[in-house]
Design a protein around this motif. Structure first.
Motif, PDB file in Angstrom:
ATOM      1  N   ILE A  35      35.735  46.255  42.240  1.00 17.78           N
ATOM      2  CA  ILE A  35      35.891  45.453  43.342  1.00 17.78           C
ATOM      3  C   ILE A  35      36.247  46.569  44.792  1.00 17.78           C
ATOM      4  CG2 ILE A  35      36.880  44.078  44.691  1.00 17.78           C
ATOM      5  CD1 ILE A  35      38.424  43.228  42.133  1.00 17.78           C
ATOM      6  N   GLN A  36      35.007  46.160  45.374  1.00 15.29           N
ATOM      7  CA  GLN A  36      34.529  47.818  45.949  1.00 15.29           C
ATOM      8  C   GLN A  36      35.803  47.352  47.357  1.00 15.29           C
ATOM      9  OE1 GLN A  36      30.827  46.584  48.694  1.00 15.29           O
ATOM     10  NE2 GLN A  36      29.327  48.065  46.854  1.00 15.29           N
ATOM     11  N   PHE A  37      36.066  46.961  47.378  1.00 17.61           N
ATOM     12  CA  PHE A  37      36.974  46.138  49.029  1.00 17.61           C
ATOM     13  C   PHE A  37      37.941  45.367  48.920  1.00 17.61           C
ATOM     14  CE2 PHE A  37      34.184  48.505  50.870  1.00 17.61           C
ATOM     15  CZ  PHE A  37      35.070  49.773  50.937  1.00 17.61           C
ATOM     16  N   PRO A  38      38.896  45.371  48.000  1.00 17.95           N
ATOM     17  CA  PRO A  38      39.683  43.839  46.922  1.00 17.95           C
ATOM     18  C   PRO A  38      40.891  43.173  48.402  1.00 17.95           C
ATOM     19  CG  PRO A  38      40.878  45.668  45.944  1.00 17.95           C
ATOM     20  CD  PRO A  38      39.716  45.744  47.058  1.00 17.95           C
ATOM     21  N   TYR A  39      40.439  43.401  49.475  1.00 20.21           N
ATOM     22  CA  TYR A  39      41.936  43.421  50.464  1.00 20.21           C
ATOM     23  C   TYR A  39      41.896  41.843  51.030  1.00 20.21           C
ATOM     24  CZ  TYR A  39      41.960  48.635  48.593  1.00 20.21           C
ATOM     25  OH  TYR A  39      42.307  49.692  48.378  1.00 20.21           O
ATOM     26  N   GLU A  40      41.199  41.396  51.609  1.00 19.76           N
ATOM     27  CA  GLU A  40      40.454  39.788  51.883  1.00 19.76           C
ATOM     28  C   GLU A  40      41.814  39.165  51.360  1.00 19.76           C
ATOM     29  OE1 GLU A  40      37.157  39.201  53.186  1.00 19.76           O
ATOM     30  OE2 GLU A  40      36.806  41.194  54.445  1.00 19.76           O
ATOM     31  N   GLN A  41      41.766  39.055  49.803  1.00 19.33           N
ATOM     32  CA  GLN A  41      43.062  38.843  49.042  1.00 19.33           C
ATOM     33  C   GLN A  41      43.300  39.277  48.638  1.00 19.33           C
ATOM     34  OE1 GLN A  41      39.310  39.000  48.611  1.00 19.33           O
ATOM     35  NE2 GLN A  41      38.480  36.926  49.544  1.00 19.33           N
ATOM     36  N   SER A  42      44.821  38.517  48.214  1.00 21.76           N
ATOM     37  CA  SER A  42      46.047  39.131  48.319  1.00 21.76           C
ATOM     38  C   SER A  42      46.019  39.672  46.548  1.00 21.76           C
ATOM     39  CB  SER A  42      47.537  37.871  47.841  1.00 21.76           C
ATOM     40  OG  SER A  42      47.328  36.988  46.920  1.00 21.76           O
ATOM     41  N   LEU A  43      46.864  41.183  46.706  1.00 25.13           N
ATOM     42  CA  LEU A  43      46.813  41.648  45.686  1.00 25.13           C
ATOM     43  C   LEU A  43      47.154  40.931  44.348  1.00 25.13           C
ATOM     44  CD1 LEU A  43      47.134  43.705  43.006  1.00 25.13           C
ATOM     45  CD2 LEU A  43      49.655  44.383  44.341  1.00 25.13           C
ATOM     46  N   ASP A  44      48.384  39.436  44.921  1.00 22.89           N
ATOM     47  CA  ASP A  44      48.984  38.390  44.116  1.00 22.89           C
ATOM     48  C   ASP A  44      48.248  37.594  42.989  1.00 22.89           C
ATOM     49  OD1 ASP A  44      51.347  37.349  42.699  1.00 22.89           O
ATOM     50  OD2 ASP A  44      50.657  35.674  43.659  1.00 22.89           O
ATOM     51  N   TRP A  46      44.599  38.366  43.060  1.00 21.31           N
ATOM     52  CA  TRP A  46      44.237  39.319  42.021  1.00 21.31           C
ATOM     53  C   TRP A  46      44.585  39.043  40.892  1.00 21.31           C
ATOM     54  CZ3 TRP A  46      38.879  39.671  42.577  1.00 21.31           C
ATOM     55  CH2 TRP A  46      38.519  39.246  43.702  1.00 21.31           C
ATOM     56  N   GLN A  47      45.444  39.748  40.881  1.00 19.53           N
ATOM     57  CA  GLN A  47      46.657  39.826  39.728  1.00 19.53           C
ATOM     58  C   GLN A  47      46.507  38.055  38.293  1.00 19.53           C
ATOM     59  OE1 GLN A  47      50.158  41.190  41.213  1.00 19.53           O
ATOM     60  NE2 GLN A  47      49.999  43.287  39.926  1.00 19.53           N
ATOM     61  N   GLN A  48      46.649  37.222  39.290  1.00 19.04           N
ATOM     62  CA  GLN A  48      46.879  36.016  38.888  1.00 19.04           C
ATOM     63  C   GLN A  48      45.064  35.689  37.595  1.00 19.04           C
ATOM     64  OE1 GLN A  48      48.075  32.505  40.455  1.00 19.04           O
ATOM     65  NE2 GLN A  48      49.360  34.081  41.898  1.00 19.04           N
ATOM     66  N   ARG A  49      44.577  35.798  38.326  1.00 18.00           N
ATOM     67  CA  ARG A  49      43.125  36.323  38.301  1.00 18.00           C
ATOM     68  C   ARG A  49      43.041  36.551  36.856  1.00 18.00           C
ATOM     69  NH1 ARG A  49      40.187  31.287  38.902  1.00 18.00           N
ATOM     70  NH2 ARG A  49      40.678  31.574  40.720  1.00 18.00           N
ATOM     71  N   GLN A  50      43.264  38.290  37.484  1.00 15.87           N
ATOM     72  CA  GLN A  50      43.124  39.520  36.043  1.00 15.87           C
ATOM     73  C   GLN A  50      43.945  38.620  35.252  1.00 15.87           C
ATOM     74  OE1 GLN A  50      45.320  43.314  37.083  1.00 15.87           O
ATOM     75  NE2 GLN A  50      43.462  44.427  35.700  1.00 15.87           N
ATOM     76  N   SER A  51      45.246  38.203  35.230  1.00 12.87           N
ATOM     77  CA  SER A  51      45.376  37.766  34.169  1.00 12.87           C
ATOM     78  C   SER A  51      44.839  36.270  33.237  1.00 12.87           C
ATOM     79  CB  SER A  51      47.067  37.322  34.380  1.00 12.87           C
ATOM     80  OG  SER A  51      47.605  37.265  33.445  1.00 12.87           O
ATOM     81  N   SER A  52      44.175  35.776  33.983  1.00  6.06           N
ATOM     82  CA  SER A  52      43.646  34.137  33.332  1.00  6.06           C
ATOM     83  C   SER A  52      42.413  34.865  32.014  1.00  6.06           C
ATOM     84  CB  SER A  52      43.926  33.533  34.392  1.00  6.06           C
ATOM     85  OG  SER A  52      42.644  33.994  35.335  1.00  6.06           O
ATOM     86  N   THR A  53      42.048  36.122  33.020  1.00  7.44           N
ATOM     87  CA  THR A  53      40.750  36.615  32.185  1.00  7.44           C
ATOM     88  C   THR A  53      40.530  37.581  31.881  1.00  7.44           C
ATOM     89  OG1 THR A  53      40.282  37.738  34.213  1.00  7.44           O
ATOM     90  CG2 THR A  53      39.290  36.185  34.551  1.00  7.44           C
ATOM     91  N   ASP A  54      41.894  37.920  31.088  1.00  7.71           N
ATOM     92  CA  ASP A  54      41.601  39.317  30.537  1.00  7.71           C
ATOM     93  C   ASP A  54      41.166  39.776  30.485  1.00  7.71           C
ATOM     94  OD1 ASP A  54      43.322  40.791  29.181  1.00  7.71           O
ATOM     95  OD2 ASP A  54      42.136  39.983  27.111  1.00  7.71           O
ATOM     96  N   ILE A  55      41.250  41.088  31.937  1.00 10.27           N
ATOM     97  CA  ILE A  55      39.842  41.786  31.993  1.00 10.27           C
ATOM     98  C   ILE A  55      39.962  42.737  33.086  1.00 10.27           C
ATOM     99  CG2 ILE A  55      38.988  40.848  35.143  1.00 10.27           C
ATOM    100  CD1 ILE A  55      35.970  40.239  33.494  1.00 10.27           C
ATOM    101  N   ARG A  56      39.934  43.979  32.686  1.00 10.98           N
ATOM    102  CA  ARG A  56      40.174  45.644  33.220  1.00 10.98           C
ATOM    103  C   ARG A  56      39.652  45.846  34.792  1.00 10.98           C
ATOM    104  NH1 ARG A  56      39.911  50.216  29.761  1.00 10.98           N
ATOM    105  NH2 ARG A  56      41.267  51.188  31.379  1.00 10.98           N
ATOM    106  N   VAL A  57      39.481  46.337  35.015  1.00 10.69           N
ATOM    107  CA  VAL A  57      39.151  46.689  36.714  1.00 10.69           C
ATOM    108  C   VAL A  57      39.348  48.439  36.761  1.00 10.69           C
ATOM    109  CG1 VAL A  57      39.611  46.653  39.505  1.00 10.69           C
ATOM    110  CG2 VAL A  57      40.987  44.821  38.236  1.00 10.69           C
ATOM    111  N   PRO A  58      38.293  49.375  36.632  1.00 13.83           N
ATOM    112  CA  PRO A  58      38.701  50.449  36.512  1.00 13.83           C
ATOM    113  C   PRO A  58      38.518  51.031  37.806  1.00 13.83           C
ATOM    114  CG  PRO A  58      37.230  49.445  34.769  1.00 13.83           C
ATOM    115  CD  PRO A  58      37.014  48.169  36.020  1.00 13.83           C
TER     116      PRO A  58
END
Length: 264
Positions: A35-44, A46-58
């Motif tokens: 993700i170039q700039f993830p800051y327009e959405q909250s960290l929380d 993103w974390q919820q979406r990352q957890s539900s998809t089981d996807i990494r963010v390198p």
């Protein structure tokens, strides 16, 4: 081991809203996204979406101020040192929360040639600072050269400059991000360079040239590049960072051909 492939969801899957792009990438066979700039959405969020998809963010970028709007950015402007440090703090929070591998520092533009050396000096100090801050999190700091056709005045635009910066800073937690699109646009000999650069590279990105669309739409030697990375057993991440010429799913033919281990 297979090559590690990720989708840049700042450019890919724009058919849906940012937070839904992790799901779209997962459905298309990707196991990781950058993700170039993830800051327009909250960290929380993103974390919820990352957890539900089981996807990494390198990879994510350190905030770059006004760079994307045509300004000079943050990382090389002496008068913006404190702003850059606050940007590093913000990035560190997201990097730790999303368990990223690397954060990318964009050097930015220098719009006055008389200030170029001052900007370069500040950029190196800022890179050193960022590398120090991220080391305690186990996160690598990278920086990339960007072509001056797309970003006139960009401070770092060649492999030679990148290598010189690495030598001058000499930090164990700093590496080069190598974008084959940008370097091809600058007429760098990508296939000849990559083997000798791999030890200095922390992350690779790609798009076809000259229009920055998906592989197969231009003149990039994509087959040869991927073959070389497999042959050399490159262990870093490779990010698909292109503008799809059609909707994203219709642009993924290269994935089936060159990364069959990931294609759904």
């Amino acid at each position: 081991m297979p090559l590690k492939l990720c989708a840049n969801i700042s450019l890919l899957f724009r058919e849906v809203e940012p937070l839904q792009r992790m799901d779209a990438a997962r459905a298309s066979g990707f196991e990781a996204v950058e993700i170039q700039f993830p800051y327009e959405q909250s960290l929380d969020e993103w974390q919820q979406r990352q957890s539900s998809t089981d996807i990494r963010v390198p990879l994510i970028n350190v905030p770059a101020g006004d760079l994307m709007a045509g300004g000079e950015g943050l990382a090389s402007v002496p008068q913006k040192r404190d702003d850059f440090r606050r940007a590093v703090d913000s990035c560190a929070e997201f990097a730790e929360g999303l368990k990223v591998d690397c954060v990318n520092v964009l050097a930015g533009r220098c719009l006055n040639d008389k200030r170029r050396l001052h900007h370069l000096d500040q950029f190196m100090h800022n890179l050193d600072y960022c590398a120090d801050q991220m080391k305690s999190l186990g996160v690598k700091t990278v920086f990339e050269a960007i072509n001056t056709h797309d970003m006139p005045g960009f401070l770092v635009h060649s492999v030679e400059q990148s290598r010189e910066i690495l030598r001058n800073i000499n930090h164990s937690n700093l590496a080069m991000q190598y974008d084959v699109y940008h370097m091809s646009r600058m007429n760098e000999p990508v296939l000849e360079q990559l083997p000798e650069l791999l030890s200095d590279i922390g992350h690779i990105q790609f798009a076809d040239t000259p229009d920055r669309n998906e592989p197969g739409t231009g003149d990039l030697a994509f087959t040869e590049i991927i073959g070389l990375l497999r042959e050399k057993e490159y262990r870093g991440w490779i990010g698909a960072e292109y503008n799809p010429s059609d909707n994203t799913d219709n642009s993924l033919g290269w994935m089936k051909t060159h990364f069959p281990e990931y294609h759904s």
